[in-house]
Structures are given as C-alpha cells and as structure tokens.
Write a protein that holds these residues in place. Sequence first.
Motif: not given
Length: 714
Positions: A284-290, A296-304, A306-313, A421-424
């Motif tokens: 479940a943790a890996r699915d959330l990270r996926l 990853d493609k956003l500036p700073g690899r961060k998204a608020t 409200d700005a998460i690209p695939n919010a529903a998923e 969310v911060e992704q690395s």
Amino acid sequence: MLLQELSDIFSPSGPIAAAVPDFRPRQAQLELAQAIETALQERKVLVAEAGTGTGKTWAYLVPAFLSGGKVLVSTGTRTLQDQLFRRDLPRLREALALPITIALLKGRGNYVCHYHLERLGGDDRALKSRAEIGQLRAIQVFAQQSKTGDKADLAQVPEDADIWNRVTSTRENCLGQECPHVRDCFVLKARRYAQDADLVVVNHALFMADLALREDGITDLLPAADMVVFDEAHQLPDIATRFLGTSVSSHQLLDLARMVEAAGLVQARESTNWSEAGKKIEQAARDLRLAAAPIDKLPGRKATYDAIPNAAEFDQALDDLLQVLDRSAQLLNVVSEKHPDLAAAHKSCLDLRAKLFLWSQPDRQGRNALVPGSSAGGKPKEDGLDAAARETADAFDAVQAGELQAETLVTVAPPASVRWVEQSTHHMRLHSAPLSVAQIFSRYRREDQAWVLTSATLSVGGNFAHFQKQLGLWSASTLRWDSPFDYGQQGVLFVPKNLPLPNDSRFNEKFVEVLLPLIEVSQGGVLVLCTTLRSVDRIAELLEEQLDVAGSDRVLLRQGESSRRVLLERFRTEKNAILVGSASFWEGIDVPGDALTLVAIDKLPFAPPDDPVLEARLNLCRKEGGNPFMEYQVPEAAIALKQGAGRLIRSESDWGVLVVGDSRIVDKPYGKLLWRGLPPFSRTRELGQVLEFFNRKQAPVAPVEGLEAEAAAP
C-alpha cells in the motif's frame, strides 16, 4: 539594587574580570543584562538584537543566575547547547561562586535506548557493514558506562551515523512505562534531573516539540520555568513551522511493515499471517508512492495537495493505505499486551494512521471530519470511515492516553495550513505546516513568565515588525545594540561591477572569474555561500578547474562530500582552504582570525519559489491586500543576508572582505534595505581597492629593533 549589582559584576574589577583573563567590559553587554533583568522582574517579553561581539551569552546568563527562579535557555543548535553547558555555564558559575545546578536536556533521539539497543544486538541481519558491527560494540560499552547516554559523548561513533537511528527511540516507538528497561532509561533520567535543576539548557527543536505536544495535551516534556531565554531566536519561526506541522514518509511506512512482520512472527506467530500483514502495508505504501510519481516532473519535485497531477488516483491510494493500517491496527490490538515489540508496532501503526488521516482533511469537496458540523448531516464524524476505522480511532485514544488528547482534534478547528507531497529518488513524504505559528507560539507563554528572545539578526533596518508578526509578539519590548567592532576598518563590502543578473546562464562563470584574483591574493580561508545546492556544485566545479589551471595546491571543500562538522574542522585546520556551501553554512560558523578572510555570497538569499509553505504564505498575504514581496520576501532575505555576512568578522582583531555577487543589492530600490542591514563595512565596487585592502592587511609587520619579529607581532 540588583541593577547596581549587575554593574559591579560586569565592571573591570568585578568577579568575571577576575576569573576570565580575556574578559572585556562592554557597555552594550551591561545594558542588555539590565534590560533582561527588568523583563524578568516585570514578567514581560523582550526582543533584543545584539550585534556580534556584544557578549550576549553572559548578558543573559548573569541575570538568570541571580534570579533565584527556574530558567530555561533554548539554543539554536545542539552544538551551541553543548558549548553553553560544558564551557560557559561552569565558567560563570565558578566566577560568581553561586550554587546553581544546571542540566542539559535534548530530544530523545540523542539518547541511547536500552530496549532498541538490545533488539539490534539480537538481530544479526540488521547490521549493514563491518563498520556498523564495530559501532554497535562501542555503543553497547558506552551504554553500560555512561551516566547520560548522550550520543554526543561517544566521539568514536559519528553523530550522523545511521546506526543511531536504530539504537534510539522516537515518541512513536517508545514503550514508556511498559518498557522492561524503564528504570535505566536515559531519557527519563535526563528529564528528572532537568525538573530539579535551577537552569536547564535545551534547544529550539526540543522546545517546539514540547509546544506541539502541549497543543495535544502532553505536559511532561519540559519543566515549568520563570524565565525562558531563546538564543539565536531568528531561527524560531522556521523551527516552529516544522514542529507544528506533520510529516509522514514512505520510509516510516516501510519500517512499520518490517516491524509488524518481525514482531508478529517472533511473538505471536499463531495469531495470523504476519508476513502477509507486513507485505500489505509495504504494498500500500509503494502504491501511494507510485501514484505520486508524476510529481517527479514538477519544479522542485513537490506538489501541494490541490496541485497533485493525478488527484483521484492519489486519493484512492491514500484511502487504501488507511484501510490497510486500520486492519493492521486491529490485528495488533488483539496481541499487543503479549510483548513490548507488539505494543510498539501497534503504537506506531496507530500514530502513522492518525497522521495520514489528519493530512487528508479537509477532502477535495471541502469537508473536514475534524471539525464539527462540516460533514453531511451537520454532525461531527469521520467521513467515509468504516467501523474498523472508528475502532482504530478509539484504540488510538486509549493507547495514547496521557500522551495525546485525540478528542481535541474533533472539537477544535485546526489552524490554516498547507499540505504538500515531496517526491525523491528514494522516498516520498507527505507534509503539512501551519500558514502562521503566531497564535500558537504566543499563547504558549504564561502571564507570570518572562521571555527573552535574542540574536544578532532579528530586525530589518532596525525594525522588528517582521519578526514580531511571525511569532505573534506584538506587545514585546524591542531593543537593539550594535556590534562593538570597527567594521569600517576591519572589513570591506565589495559588489562587483558588470556581473550579469543571477538568472543569466553565464552568472556562475562570471562570478567565479571575479573571485579568482581575490582568492589568489587572499592568504586566509575562503567561504563561498550559495543559495542553492545546484550552485554549490557548479561553482565548486569551476573553482576546481581554475585552481588546476593555476597549479594551486589550495584545498577545495564542498558541501555534500563529508558531514558539515568534518568539513568545518578541516576548513579551520587548513587555514587557507576554500569551502563552498549552501543553507546550513550561512550561520553557526565561527572561524575567527586568518582562517577566514574572504566570504563570498553568490546571490541574494530569497527563498526558492517552489517552497509550498512560502508560496501559501505569499498567496495569503496577497489575498489580504498586502505586498508579499516587500512584507515577507525582502525581510526574510535581509535577515538571511545578515547571517551570511556575520561569518566574516568574529572578533576585534578579525578582518576580511565580503563579496556579494548580486548587483540587485545596489541597482534595485529594495536593495537599500538589504545593504543598510549589513554591518557598516567600507563599501566599494572597484576590484583594485579590494586588492589594495588585502595587501595592506596582509603586509608583514616590520620587526622592532632588538627584538625577534615573532615577539613584536601584535
């Protein structure tokens, strides 16, 4: 009467001067001590800016010693904390001949945990290298011999070694009174000693952790005090923001999965399939990270949020994870009393589940299960949670009794916050932080308590409004004292001509070209302060190339190649090394003498635009009709710039050059606010004048006739 006593203590014939050979009476130091004494007597808040060299440490310690009450001193770093406890406090106590008891108190992550040390020692697979085997043995011996268990006392194992994370506890995995080693617990011993001491030295991180816990109903972390002194107080707004928010990482979830599987298989094998339970959390943790991968493609690899690209998923993956944690908590609840390992896993599971749910509120429809009446039907309930989830919430209340009053979460509206969310490459982290810490921080002070907040960098052009607004300290008295140093004679501020603007692709190359003749003429150390890690790498590469071309054997150090402590030790030892660093090197560095004679700042330290907290605060300021650039960004940059510049002159005999490569400090209207906030160096834009200054300061002292040159040197 006491104010006169302070005058006697700080006088040339006073007890400090008699006990400390290098003591120099300073009027500003005495006035600061008197202002602190007045604040203590009146139980008020004092915000005091004291320039470098004022002697603010003893200015607040002397009134603290004479107060007769309980005093907390909070420092910006653990290094300063140790310095106060091991050097400054004993020296002053001896000088004043006062029977003051002192204690040092740090966060629990600084103390060896007997329980976790024992578990690691019994797990052959947990050690990652031969070096860690040796470190474990050293820690085991240390735990048996040490009175404090403070990892700073074990020099053999670096403080940043990964093994410390496995032999110390967290609030989530501490077993409290259920621990089989509770009588020997170093954390509890330190807290008990702090309760009895007259003066306790803590750090801002621990103070803010205490503040955050008190918000949740926990009151046993720090002792009550009559006076609290915050040294390096300029750090408080950022540290408060961090500790009053929440954070959950994929690493924590994977650690939980391993903990559940290991504890279950060893201590309750027959109860259920613990391998499957652990794997479900991990999956479940890996699915959330996926689901967060597009960040990853956003500036700073961060998204608020409200700005998460695939919010529903992403939301679905988060909901699935919550349900998995609910089921795991139910399984653990049945067996948690069988063994401390199961109890620790249960507690961690509940804590992470609670933090993730808090992070998820309000949802995308604006419904907030934490606020009464916000959900459908107008009654407070956790929208979308099934019976298992509510059972988990009930268990959370029970397990955390005495540590977290969870019921307050559903009766008090949380402060406005920002979530992101911060992704690395190796992990994902969910953060939340309050937009303002002012209300929470300011209400923490008791009416009968004195607060003193001091630093060399609190005001902007002598105005404290920005700092006061951040912490909600509008009623505080504000005073400032300039440094006693003769900056006009000791230093030069150099802003080069004809450098491109910082956003120009050629900036780093041109900046290094300006530095090279200064580095060549400078016989002392060089500190290059950059505003980004990318600039650190690029500027270090360019300097390395040019040093090779010139055949120079000067040592070049860069942030990231070793720990901060190791880099600074080598920088001091080499005397003429070049050190290139970013944020963590802008403050807390004290290198007096010729070991540092050139400080170069590449760009004005405006916070990066991809910082979600900054962006949310700027948007709020704009929404309220303010000017976020002038009201927030410029004051923040001014304070950071003062901190960086403060690395150069650390004593009356120091000298050096401060280079600021960003011409906006001269060319833009707001630049005046920035350079006027710096120490009053001589100023120039001419390279020749800077080189002449170096040659004059570095000219050999002519020997006095009849004496050896060394004896004649000042």
